[in-house]
Design a protein around this motif. Structure first.
Motif, PDB file in Angstrom:
ATOM      1  N   PHE A  67       0.637  -1.641  -0.034  1.00  0.00           N
ATOM      2  CA  PHE A  67      -0.132   0.078   0.010  1.00  0.00           C
ATOM      3  C   PHE A  67       0.757   1.417  -0.072  1.00  0.00           C
ATOM      4  CE2 PHE A  67      -1.843   3.343   2.242  1.00  0.00           C
ATOM      5  CZ  PHE A  67      -2.763   4.262   1.584  1.00  0.00           C
ATOM      6  N   GLN A  68       2.144   1.730   0.970  1.00  0.00           N
ATOM      7  CA  GLN A  68       2.483   2.050   0.843  1.00  0.00           C
ATOM      8  C   GLN A  68       3.237   2.910  -0.727  1.00  0.00           C
ATOM      9  OE1 GLN A  68       4.642   1.063   4.733  1.00  0.00           O
ATOM     10  NE2 GLN A  68       3.406   3.244   5.470  1.00  0.00           N
ATOM     11  N   ILE A  69       3.875   2.045  -1.254  1.00  0.00           N
ATOM     12  CA  ILE A  69       4.919   2.082  -2.287  1.00  0.00           C
ATOM     13  C   ILE A  69       3.021   2.423  -3.075  1.00  0.00           C
ATOM     14  CG2 ILE A  69       5.357   0.345  -4.647  1.00  0.00           C
ATOM     15  CD1 ILE A  69       6.690  -1.435  -2.458  1.00  0.00           C
ATOM     16  N   THR A  70       2.279   1.995  -3.506  1.00  0.00           N
ATOM     17  CA  THR A  70       1.354   1.935  -4.146  1.00  0.00           C
ATOM     18  C   THR A  70       0.590   3.712  -3.813  1.00  0.00           C
ATOM     19  OG1 THR A  70      -0.010   0.032  -4.256  1.00  0.00           O
ATOM     20  CG2 THR A  70      -1.056   2.146  -4.613  1.00  0.00           C
ATOM     21  N   LEU A  71       0.999   4.115  -2.560  1.00  0.00           N
ATOM     22  CA  LEU A  71       0.692   5.490  -2.649  1.00  0.00           C
ATOM     23  C   LEU A  71       2.093   6.400  -3.057  1.00  0.00           C
ATOM     24  CD1 LEU A  71       0.351   6.205   1.211  1.00  0.00           C
ATOM     25  CD2 LEU A  71      -1.654   6.623  -0.409  1.00  0.00           C
ATOM     26  N   ILE A  72       3.624   5.879  -3.690  1.00  0.00           N
ATOM     27  CA  ILE A  72       4.540   6.076  -3.975  1.00  0.00           C
ATOM     28  C   ILE A  72       4.112   6.677  -5.167  1.00  0.00           C
ATOM     29  CG2 ILE A  72       7.361   6.781  -4.080  1.00  0.00           C
ATOM     30  CD1 ILE A  72       6.900   5.366  -1.708  1.00  0.00           C
ATOM     31  N   ARG A  73       3.749   5.494  -6.338  1.00  0.00           N
ATOM     32  CA  ARG A  73       3.905   5.539  -7.682  1.00  0.00           C
ATOM     33  C   ARG A  73       2.309   6.206  -8.292  1.00  0.00           C
ATOM     34  NH1 ARG A  73       4.140  -1.655  -8.120  1.00  0.00           N
ATOM     35  NH2 ARG A  73       6.568  -0.821  -7.988  1.00  0.00           N
ATOM     36  N   LYS A  74       1.854   6.408  -7.067  1.00  0.00           N
ATOM     37  CA  LYS A  74       0.337   7.335  -6.997  1.00  0.00           C
ATOM     38  C   LYS A  74       0.610   9.573  -6.927  1.00  0.00           C
ATOM     39  CE  LYS A  74      -2.849   4.856  -8.700  1.00  0.00           C
ATOM     40  NZ  LYS A  74      -3.911   3.823  -9.735  1.00  0.00           N
ATOM     41  N   GLY A  75       2.367   8.938  -6.260  1.00  0.00           N
ATOM     42  CA  GLY A  75       2.078  10.838  -5.966  1.00  0.00           C
ATOM     43  C   GLY A  75       2.137  11.184  -4.826  1.00  0.00           C
ATOM     44  N   PHE A  76       1.493  10.180  -4.177  1.00  0.00           N
ATOM     45  CA  PHE A  76       0.465  11.165  -2.864  1.00  0.00           C
ATOM     46  C   PHE A  76       2.103  10.313  -1.349  1.00  0.00           C
ATOM     47  CE2 PHE A  76      -2.787   9.754  -4.816  1.00  0.00           C
ATOM     48  CZ  PHE A  76      -3.353  10.943  -5.067  1.00  0.00           C
ATOM     49  N   SER A  77       2.043  11.225  -0.614  1.00  0.00           N
ATOM     50  CA  SER A  77       3.132  11.213   0.781  1.00  0.00           C
ATOM     51  C   SER A  77       1.776  10.897   1.653  1.00  0.00           C
ATOM     52  CB  SER A  77       3.568  12.364   1.110  1.00  0.00           C
ATOM     53  OG  SER A  77       2.137  13.077   1.634  1.00  0.00           O
ATOM     54  N   GLN A  78       2.137  10.308   2.686  1.00  0.00           N
ATOM     55  CA  GLN A  78       0.883   9.860   3.587  1.00  0.00           C
ATOM     56  C   GLN A  78       0.463  10.955   4.104  1.00  0.00           C
ATOM     57  OE1 GLN A  78       1.807   6.806   7.286  1.00  0.00           O
ATOM     58  NE2 GLN A  78       3.013   5.699   5.727  1.00  0.00           N
ATOM     59  N   ARG A  79       1.404  11.863   4.535  1.00  0.00           N
ATOM     60  CA  ARG A  79       0.178  13.532   4.787  1.00  0.00           C
ATOM     61  C   ARG A  79      -0.371  13.564   4.056  1.00  0.00           C
ATOM     62  NH1 ARG A  79       4.263  17.188   7.146  1.00  0.00           N
ATOM     63  NH2 ARG A  79       4.287  15.780   8.897  1.00  0.00           N
ATOM     64  N   GLN A  80       0.146  14.181   2.101  1.00  0.00           N
ATOM     65  CA  GLN A  80      -0.807  14.448   1.363  1.00  0.00           C
ATOM     66  C   GLN A  80      -2.143  13.787   1.535  1.00  0.00           C
ATOM     67  OE1 GLN A  80       1.116  14.460  -2.237  1.00  0.00           O
ATOM     68  NE2 GLN A  80      -0.375  15.793  -3.336  1.00  0.00           N
ATOM     69  N   PHE A  81      -2.106  12.185   1.247  1.00  0.00           N
ATOM     70  CA  PHE A  81      -2.693  10.865   1.012  1.00  0.00           C
ATOM     71  C   PHE A  81      -4.059  11.655   1.461  1.00  0.00           C
ATOM     72  CE2 PHE A  81      -4.824   6.555   0.902  1.00  0.00           C
ATOM     73  CZ  PHE A  81      -5.248   7.204  -0.617  1.00  0.00           C
ATOM     74  N   SER A  82      -3.728  11.110   3.280  1.00  0.00           N
ATOM     75  CA  SER A  82      -5.091  10.858   4.013  1.00  0.00           C
ATOM     76  C   SER A  82      -5.657  13.651   4.123  1.00  0.00           C
ATOM     77  CB  SER A  82      -3.854  11.318   5.384  1.00  0.00           C
ATOM     78  OG  SER A  82      -3.282  12.122   5.828  1.00  0.00           O
ATOM     79  N   LYS A  83      -5.141  13.742   3.708  1.00  0.00           N
ATOM     80  CA  LYS A  83      -6.004  15.244   3.509  1.00  0.00           C
ATOM     81  C   LYS A  83      -6.687  14.461   2.663  1.00  0.00           C
ATOM     82  CE  LYS A  83      -2.788  18.047   5.804  1.00  0.00           C
ATOM     83  NZ  LYS A  83      -1.707  19.155   5.099  1.00  0.00           N
ATOM     84  N   GLU A  84      -6.598  13.649   1.124  1.00  0.00           N
ATOM     85  CA  GLU A  84      -7.060  14.344  -0.071  1.00  0.00           C
ATOM     86  C   GLU A  84      -8.218  13.652   0.801  1.00  0.00           C
ATOM     87  OE1 GLU A  84      -6.888  14.534  -3.495  1.00  0.00           O
ATOM     88  OE2 GLU A  84      -5.018  15.821  -3.135  1.00  0.00           O
ATOM     89  N   ILE A  85      -8.408  12.530   1.546  1.00  0.00           N
ATOM     90  CA  ILE A  85      -9.619  11.501   1.293  1.00  0.00           C
ATOM     91  C   ILE A  85     -10.067  11.725   2.964  1.00  0.00           C
ATOM     92  CG2 ILE A  85      -8.653   9.962   0.604  1.00  0.00           C
ATOM     93  CD1 ILE A  85      -7.962   7.851   3.050  1.00  0.00           C
ATOM     94  N   GLY A  86     -10.216  13.052   3.358  1.00  0.00           N
ATOM     95  CA  GLY A  86     -10.427  14.012   4.715  1.00  0.00           C
ATOM     96  C   GLY A  86     -10.444  13.073   6.165  1.00  0.00           C
ATOM     97  N   ILE A  87      -9.107  12.282   5.763  1.00  0.00           N
ATOM     98  CA  ILE A  87      -8.638  12.031   7.022  1.00  0.00           C
ATOM     99  C   ILE A  87      -7.731  12.260   8.105  1.00  0.00           C
ATOM    100  CG2 ILE A  87      -9.930   9.840   6.736  1.00  0.00           C
ATOM    101  CD1 ILE A  87      -6.574   8.233   6.391  1.00  0.00           C
ATOM    102  N   SER A  88      -6.732  12.027   9.307  1.00  0.00           N
ATOM    103  CA  SER A  88      -5.433  12.554   9.978  1.00  0.00           C
ATOM    104  C   SER A  88      -5.062  12.024   9.782  1.00  0.00           C
ATOM    105  CB  SER A  88      -6.200  12.698  11.337  1.00  0.00           C
ATOM    106  OG  SER A  88      -5.700  11.690  12.064  1.00  0.00           O
ATOM    107  N   GLU A  89      -3.349  12.167   9.370  1.00  0.00           N
ATOM    108  CA  GLU A  89      -2.322  11.546   9.275  1.00  0.00           C
ATOM    109  C   GLU A  89      -2.244  10.646  10.063  1.00  0.00           C
ATOM    110  OE1 GLU A  89       2.297  12.195   7.785  1.00  0.00           O
ATOM    111  OE2 GLU A  89       1.169  13.704   8.564  1.00  0.00           O
ATOM    112  N   ALA A  90      -2.502  10.714  11.532  1.00  0.00           N
ATOM    113  CA  ALA A  90      -2.732   9.722  12.070  1.00  0.00           C
ATOM    114  C   ALA A  90      -3.511   8.618  11.989  1.00  0.00           C
ATOM    115  CB  ALA A  90      -2.129  10.139  13.605  1.00  0.00           C
TER     116      ALA A  90
END
Length: 70
Positions: A11-34
């Motif tokens: 999953f973390q590799i998929t995030l990187i391949r799609k151009g997301f950091s965990q912080r950015q992705f969490s904001k995109e989907i409306g949840i906290s990074e934690a």
């Protein structure tokens, strides 16, 4: 029932391949990074709605990245 990632590392590799950091992705989907971090580390299970947001944003099917444990 509990929703979990099949492979958290993949999953973390998929995030990187799609151009997301965990912080950015969490904001995109409306949840906290934690909260995203807890889902990845299987400390918390995402709700069906959050799981759906994750799969839709990554343009994947639920069964590609999640499994349901009974």
């Amino acid at each position: 029932m509990k929703i979990v990632f099949k492979d958290a590392e993949q999953f973390q590799i998929t995030l990187i391949r799609k151009g997301f950091s965990q912080r950015q992705f969490s904001k995109e989907i409306g949840i906290s990074e934690a909260y995203l971090h807890q889902i990845i580390n299987q400390k918390k299970s995402p709700s069906p709605a959050v799981a759906k947001k994750i799969t839709e944003r990554l343009e994947l099917d639920f069964d590609d990245i999640f499994t349901v444990q009974i």
